[in-house]
Design a protein around this motif. Structure first.
Motif, mmCIF file in Angstrom:
data_model
loop_
_atom_site.group_PDB
_atom_site.id
_atom_site.type_symbol
_atom_site.label_atom_id
_atom_site.label_comp_id
_atom_site.label_asym_id
_atom_site.label_seq_id
_atom_site.Cartn_x
_atom_site.Cartn_y
_atom_site.Cartn_z
ATOM 1 N N MET A 1 -14.161 -15.813 -1.336
ATOM 2 C CA MET A 1 -13.839 -14.831 -2.172
ATOM 3 C C MET A 1 -12.321 -14.572 -2.003
ATOM 4 O O MET A 1 -11.887 -14.215 -0.928
ATOM 5 C CB MET A 1 -14.642 -13.382 -1.761
ATOM 6 C CG MET A 1 -14.876 -12.491 -3.082
ATOM 7 S SD MET A 1 -15.252 -10.973 -2.368
ATOM 8 C CE MET A 1 -16.427 -10.589 -3.441
ATOM 9 N N LYS A 2 -11.778 -14.656 -2.893
ATOM 10 C CA LYS A 2 -10.196 -14.609 -3.151
ATOM 11 C C LYS A 2 -9.823 -12.906 -2.696
ATOM 12 O O LYS A 2 -10.493 -12.079 -3.272
ATOM 13 C CB LYS A 2 -9.475 -14.798 -4.549
ATOM 14 C CG LYS A 2 -9.318 -16.129 -4.720
ATOM 15 C CD LYS A 2 -7.759 -16.442 -4.693
ATOM 16 C CE LYS A 2 -7.697 -18.162 -4.919
ATOM 17 N NZ LYS A 2 -6.198 -18.403 -4.739
ATOM 18 N N ARG A 3 -8.650 -12.732 -2.260
ATOM 19 C CA ARG A 3 -8.367 -11.471 -1.866
ATOM 20 C C ARG A 3 -7.452 -11.185 -2.591
ATOM 21 O O ARG A 3 -6.383 -11.690 -3.243
ATOM 22 C CB ARG A 3 -7.843 -11.554 -0.152
ATOM 23 C CG ARG A 3 -7.777 -9.918 0.336
ATOM 24 C CD ARG A 3 -7.362 -10.165 1.712
ATOM 25 N NE ARG A 3 -8.465 -9.978 2.524
ATOM 26 C CZ ARG A 3 -8.677 -10.567 3.523
ATOM 27 N NH1 ARG A 3 -7.549 -11.205 4.242
ATOM 28 N NH2 ARG A 3 -9.943 -10.706 4.110
ATOM 29 N N LEU A 29 -11.694 -4.672 -10.427
ATOM 30 C CA LEU A 29 -11.516 -5.746 -9.624
ATOM 31 C C LEU A 29 -12.475 -6.012 -8.289
ATOM 32 O O LEU A 29 -12.599 -6.895 -7.920
ATOM 33 C CB LEU A 29 -10.023 -6.233 -9.542
ATOM 34 C CG LEU A 29 -9.113 -6.381 -10.599
ATOM 35 C CD1 LEU A 29 -7.688 -6.359 -10.406
ATOM 36 C CD2 LEU A 29 -9.370 -7.817 -11.015
ATOM 37 N N GLN A 30 -12.725 -4.618 -8.027
ATOM 38 C CA GLN A 30 -13.633 -4.583 -6.717
ATOM 39 C C GLN A 30 -14.928 -5.609 -6.787
ATOM 40 O O GLN A 30 -15.240 -5.837 -5.655
ATOM 41 C CB GLN A 30 -13.985 -2.970 -6.661
ATOM 42 C CG GLN A 30 -12.902 -2.116 -6.426
ATOM 43 C CD GLN A 30 -13.379 -0.666 -6.192
ATOM 44 O OE1 GLN A 30 -13.494 -0.092 -5.158
ATOM 45 N NE2 GLN A 30 -14.061 -0.140 -7.056
ATOM 46 N N ASP A 34 -12.345 -9.670 -2.928
ATOM 47 C CA ASP A 34 -12.304 -8.925 -1.574
ATOM 48 C C ASP A 34 -10.825 -7.914 -1.664
ATOM 49 O O ASP A 34 -9.693 -8.635 -1.801
ATOM 50 C CB ASP A 34 -12.232 -9.991 -0.478
ATOM 51 C CG ASP A 34 -11.816 -9.434 0.870
ATOM 52 O OD1 ASP A 34 -11.798 -8.276 0.895
ATOM 53 O OD2 ASP A 34 -11.511 -10.123 1.774
ATOM 54 N N CYS A 35 -10.968 -6.841 -1.635
ATOM 55 C CA CYS A 35 -9.829 -5.892 -2.130
ATOM 56 C C CYS A 35 -9.276 -5.018 -1.136
ATOM 57 O O CYS A 35 -10.005 -4.380 -0.162
ATOM 58 C CB CYS A 35 -10.265 -4.755 -3.392
ATOM 59 S SG CYS A 35 -10.341 -5.809 -4.970
ATOM 60 N N VAL A 36 -8.159 -5.093 -0.972
ATOM 61 C CA VAL A 36 -7.289 -4.174 -0.082
ATOM 62 C C VAL A 36 -6.259 -3.348 -0.651
ATOM 63 O O VAL A 36 -5.286 -3.701 -1.390
ATOM 64 C CB VAL A 36 -6.715 -4.954 0.998
ATOM 65 C CG1 VAL A 36 -5.987 -4.211 2.041
ATOM 66 C CG2 VAL A 36 -7.369 -6.027 1.640
ATOM 67 N N PHE A 37 -6.357 -2.188 -0.543
ATOM 68 C CA PHE A 37 -5.534 -1.071 -1.447
ATOM 69 C C PHE A 37 -4.886 -0.087 -0.454
ATOM 70 O O PHE A 37 -5.497 0.386 0.363
ATOM 71 C CB PHE A 37 -6.355 -0.445 -2.602
ATOM 72 C CG PHE A 37 -7.079 -1.207 -3.642
ATOM 73 C CD1 PHE A 37 -6.334 -1.931 -4.405
ATOM 74 C CD2 PHE A 37 -8.486 -1.348 -3.665
ATOM 75 C CE1 PHE A 37 -6.845 -2.624 -5.313
ATOM 76 C CE2 PHE A 37 -8.811 -2.009 -4.516
ATOM 77 C CZ PHE A 37 -8.121 -2.698 -5.527
ATOM 78 N N CYS A 38 -3.774 -0.011 -0.587
ATOM 79 C CA CYS A 38 -2.868 0.697 0.231
ATOM 80 C C CYS A 38 -1.995 1.866 -0.114
ATOM 81 O O CYS A 38 -1.571 1.600 -1.317
ATOM 82 C CB CYS A 38 -1.900 -0.395 1.085
ATOM 83 S SG CYS A 38 -0.691 0.249 2.412
ATOM 84 N N GLU A 73 -17.127 1.269 0.054
ATOM 85 C CA GLU A 73 -18.041 0.204 0.320
ATOM 86 C C GLU A 73 -17.658 -1.349 -0.181
ATOM 87 O O GLU A 73 -17.841 -2.026 0.562
ATOM 88 C CB GLU A 73 -19.379 0.525 -0.476
ATOM 89 C CG GLU A 73 -20.132 1.495 0.279
ATOM 90 C CD GLU A 73 -19.642 2.597 -0.104
ATOM 91 O OE1 GLU A 73 -19.172 2.986 -1.122
ATOM 92 O OE2 GLU A 73 -19.594 3.910 0.979
ATOM 93 N N ARG A 74 -16.913 -1.048 -1.184
ATOM 94 C CA ARG A 74 -16.289 -2.453 -1.796
ATOM 95 C C ARG A 74 -14.989 -2.782 -1.363
ATOM 96 O O ARG A 74 -14.592 -3.863 -1.476
ATOM 97 C CB ARG A 74 -16.657 -2.460 -3.281
ATOM 98 C CG ARG A 74 -18.030 -2.574 -3.505
ATOM 99 C CD ARG A 74 -18.264 -2.423 -5.213
ATOM 100 N NE ARG A 74 -17.748 -1.200 -5.687
ATOM 101 C CZ ARG A 74 -17.830 -0.760 -6.956
ATOM 102 N NH1 ARG A 74 -17.752 -2.004 -7.779
ATOM 103 N NH2 ARG A 74 -17.382 0.317 -7.239
#
Ligand code: TYM
Length: 327
Positions: A1-3, A29-30, A34-38, A73-74
């Motif tokens: 899965m692309k991040r 997009l979640q 693979d999502c990272v939000f900051c 969770e996602r």
């Protein structure tokens, strides 16, 4: 899965531009990435800010992200300063970033103009820290509004420079634009932004939102009600595109260009749709405000998960640089 990686500054007041340009897209997009939000607090300190408000602004921003539908969770949701590897990698990237590249950044030039009394190194280094945010997680895609595209180009440049000089360990990330990548403010002139005061906050009370919409600039050539308007040059129509369905867009286009409907009619329709979408967000935010333990917990778990990834990347980076490791 692309991040995916993206970030938002803790201004404390998130507006419609942030929402349709970025955050709403993040929620979609979640499911696929693979999502990272900051919440990027280290970026926010590059301009003057009220120190005593920073904690609250950071938490308020996290609350808004959750209220808009980001799910712990996602996605990993965290605060930048909780993962110090961001600034560590930024330092390393400083050594491969040509000064000329950062000097020509539009946002740097704008901010240098706005904050003449404090043109600090951090303001200039801002996009290098942004590149570190993204590349620390080796993200392939970065969902942002149009104003950030130049910074993502610089991020690719930094990755290329590092990969060529040392070893090819970083991807060259691409920006992902939403269907409304550039929303103008209620002045109809400049990008909607908190600092210009031309914004509609997504948590603002309904009567405040209506007052701002009611007086917002439309097609300046449509002076009288009986003049036909041009939706293509109207910021209210651009916002409609982000909140209204096709049938309504067609109705407005026809009504506006034939002077069948006036700007106030058009704004009333928009207000109803904005209200329908944002009322649940406001209610969710109020609920979360009463449940701060949960919010703090989400940020802590997010930072724990991110530190693990960051740690692995930094170990690889230090080895690639040939640094002498501790025992
Ligand atoms: P920030 O906090 O200014 O804005 C957050 C997101 O909202 C988008 N945006 C808009 N989109 C459409 N119309 C507008 N008027 C509008 N105003 C803001 C922004 O493009 C952004 O996507 N530098 C970034 C934060 C950042 C970041 C990162 C982003 C730091 N590190 C790494 C991506 C990846 C910023 O100041 O966003």
């Amino acid at each position: 899965m692309k991040r995916i990686f993206s970030g938002i500054q803790p201004t404390g007041e998130i507006h419609l531009g942030n929402y349709v340009g970025a955050i709403r897209n993040w929620t979609y997009l979640q499911d696929e990435y693979d999502c990272v939000f900051c919440v990027v607090d280290y970026h926010a300190i590059t301009i003057e800010y009220p120190v005593e408000e920073m904690k609250k602004r950071t938490l308020d921003t996290a609350i808004i992200l959750l209220a808009c539908g980001l799910s712990p969770e996602r996605s990993k949701i965290f605060v930048q300063s909780h993962v110090p590897e961001h600034t560590e990698l930024a330092w390393i990237f400083n050594t491969v970033t040509p000064i000329g590249e950062v000097e020509r950044m539009t946002q740097f030039k704008d901010k240098a103009r706005q904050h003449r009394a404090n043109i600090n190194m951090g303001l200039m280094d801002y996009p290098v820290l942004q590149a570190a945010d993204i590349l620390l997680y080796k993200a392939g895609y970065v969902p942002v509004g149009e104003d950030q595209v130049q910074h993502i180009e610089l991020c690719r440049e930094v990755a290329r420079k590092f990969n060529t000089r040392f070893a090819p360990i970083f991807p060259e990330p691409e920006e992902l634009l939403s269907m409304a990548p550039r929303i103008l403010g209620v002045d109809g002139q400049s990008k909607m932004s908190k600092s210009l005061g031309n914004y509609i906050g997504i948590l603002e009370e309904e009567d405040v939102v209506w007052e701002k919409l009611r007086t917002a600039v439309t097609d300046v050539n449509r002076v009288r009600r009986k003049d036909p308007g041009n939706p293509e040059v109207c910021n209210i129509y651009t916002i409609h595109r982000a909140f209204s369905d096709n049938a309504m867009l067609i109705e407005i286009d026809k009504g506006c260009t034939s002077a069948g409907i006036g700007c106030i009619d058009c704004k009333k329709m928009l207000f109803e749709n904005v209200k329908r979408e944002l009322t649940p967000v406001r209610e969710k935010a109020r609920e979360l405000e009463k449940n701060m333990d949960y919010v703090v917990d989400v940020l802590e778990k997010g930072a724990d998960a991110c530190r693990e990834i960051a740690d692995a990347t930094m170990e690889e980076v230090r080895a690639t640089l040939g640094l002498y490791p501790p025992r």
